[in-house]
Design a protein around this motif. Structure first.
Motif, PDB file in Angstrom:
ATOM      1  N   ASP A 124       9.587   2.972  28.176  1.00 26.71           N
ATOM      2  CA  ASP A 124      10.014   1.951  29.130  1.00 26.71           C
ATOM      3  C   ASP A 124      10.840   0.930  28.366  1.00 26.71           C
ATOM      4  O   ASP A 124      10.479   0.529  27.251  1.00 26.71           O
ATOM      5  CB  ASP A 124       8.816   1.270  29.785  1.00 26.71           C
ATOM      6  N   ARG A 125      11.966   0.508  28.956  1.00 22.86           N
ATOM      7  CA  ARG A 125      12.890  -0.397  28.265  1.00 22.86           C
ATOM      8  C   ARG A 125      13.157  -1.636  29.108  1.00 22.86           C
ATOM      9  O   ARG A 125      13.241  -1.567  30.321  1.00 22.86           O
ATOM     10  CB  ARG A 125      14.224   0.292  28.001  1.00 22.86           C
ATOM     11  N   TRP A 135      15.001  -3.888  33.621  1.00 26.73           N
ATOM     12  CA  TRP A 135      14.002  -2.919  33.171  1.00 26.73           C
ATOM     13  C   TRP A 135      14.444  -1.546  33.645  1.00 26.73           C
ATOM     14  O   TRP A 135      14.950  -1.404  34.756  1.00 26.73           O
ATOM     15  CB  TRP A 135      12.631  -3.245  33.762  1.00 26.73           C
ATOM     16  N   PRO A 153      13.609   3.100  32.870  1.00 22.86           N
ATOM     17  CA  PRO A 153      12.972   4.145  32.065  1.00 22.86           C
ATOM     18  C   PRO A 153      13.959   4.676  31.024  1.00 22.86           C
ATOM     19  O   PRO A 153      15.140   4.881  31.327  1.00 22.86           O
ATOM     20  CB  PRO A 153      12.598   5.218  33.092  1.00 22.86           C
ATOM     21  N   GLU A 185      14.416   7.523  29.779  1.00 19.97           N
ATOM     22  CA  GLU A 185      15.005   8.845  29.985  1.00 19.97           C
ATOM     23  C   GLU A 185      16.165   8.815  30.982  1.00 19.97           C
ATOM     24  O   GLU A 185      16.864   9.816  31.159  1.00 19.97           O
ATOM     25  CB  GLU A 185      13.958   9.864  30.437  1.00 19.97           C
ATOM     26  N   ARG A 243       5.315   4.710  26.931  1.00 20.16           N
ATOM     27  CA  ARG A 243       4.598   4.607  28.204  1.00 20.16           C
ATOM     28  C   ARG A 243       3.134   5.021  28.120  1.00 20.16           C
ATOM     29  O   ARG A 243       2.278   4.418  28.770  1.00 20.16           O
ATOM     30  CB  ARG A 243       5.334   5.482  29.227  1.00 20.16           C
ATOM     31  N   ARG A 260       2.324  -1.111  27.135  1.00 21.57           N
ATOM     32  CA  ARG A 260       3.322  -1.604  28.069  1.00 21.57           C
ATOM     33  C   ARG A 260       3.716  -3.007  27.628  1.00 21.57           C
ATOM     34  O   ARG A 260       3.048  -3.617  26.778  1.00 21.57           O
ATOM     35  CB  ARG A 260       2.810  -1.580  29.509  1.00 21.57           C
TER      36      ARG A 260
END
Length: 191
Positions: free
Chosen positions: A59-60, A90, A92, A94, A114, A118
């Motif tokens: 998660d970014r 925010w 994901p 991928e 993930r 978090r």
């Protein structure tokens, strides 16, 4: 124990695609790489338009530090502009993301694996008070001016782009003192 991370001691590493560089601020566990970190916090300087690296299972969060804006395109269709008006995003790791820049930008980048932890990223202002809410908290001075972080017997002077990493043994209440209103990014890491 609190760890002071002066910006002047950090080193930028160029991207393989030549479109920018990354300056790692903190990572856990210490010495981890891209394949085995639990969390990683860095500054990314984008100098040319191009795709972001894919980080499956990560998660970014991004927050703009310098520059006018960067336009991000997700999965080839959805466009989001990271700017002073929309400073945080925010997504994901991928997701297929590409960036378009008109000038050099620098963003603050938080990544958490993930299945291990978090994070929560927010912009706060010094002067002010800080109540801890996680086992690890990182403070990053994004604005101009000196910030003095104080708690009981600890005191740290942070300049622009300096960071302070607090762990579970550090005080739960901190005072952030500054002569002028200064932007500070707060990252809470829930492990």
């Amino acid at each position: 124990m609190a760890t002071f991370i002066p910006h002047e001691c950090l080193r930028a590493a160029p991207w393989k695609n030549g479109g920018g560089s990354t300056t790692e601020i903190a990572i856990a566990p210490l010495g981890a790489g891209f394949d085995d970190f639990d969390w990683r916090i860095s500054l990314a300087t984008i100098t040319a338009s191009g795709p972001f690296s894919s980080f499956p299972g990560i998660d970014r969060s991004l927050m703009l530090v310098d520059g006018d804006s960067v336009q991000l395109t997700f999965e080839g269709t959805r466009k989001v502009t990271l700017s002073a008006a929309q400073p945080m995003l925010w997504f994901p790791g991928e997701a297929a993301v590409s960036a378009q820049v008109k000038g050099v930008t620098t963003d603050f980048n938080v990544m958490t694996r993930r299945d291990r932890c978090r994070h929560q990223l927010e912009k706060i202002t010094a002067p002010g008070k800080l109540a801890r809410r996680s086992a690890a908290t990182l403070l990053f001075v994004a604005g101009e001016g000196l910030v003095l972080a104080r708690a009981s017997d600890q005191q740290f002077a942070l300049a622009r782009h300096d960071a302070l990493l607090l762990d579970a043994d550090d005080a739960q209440e901190w005072r952030l003192e500054a002569l002028q209103r200064t932007a500070v990014f707060r990252v809470d890491l829930f492990i």
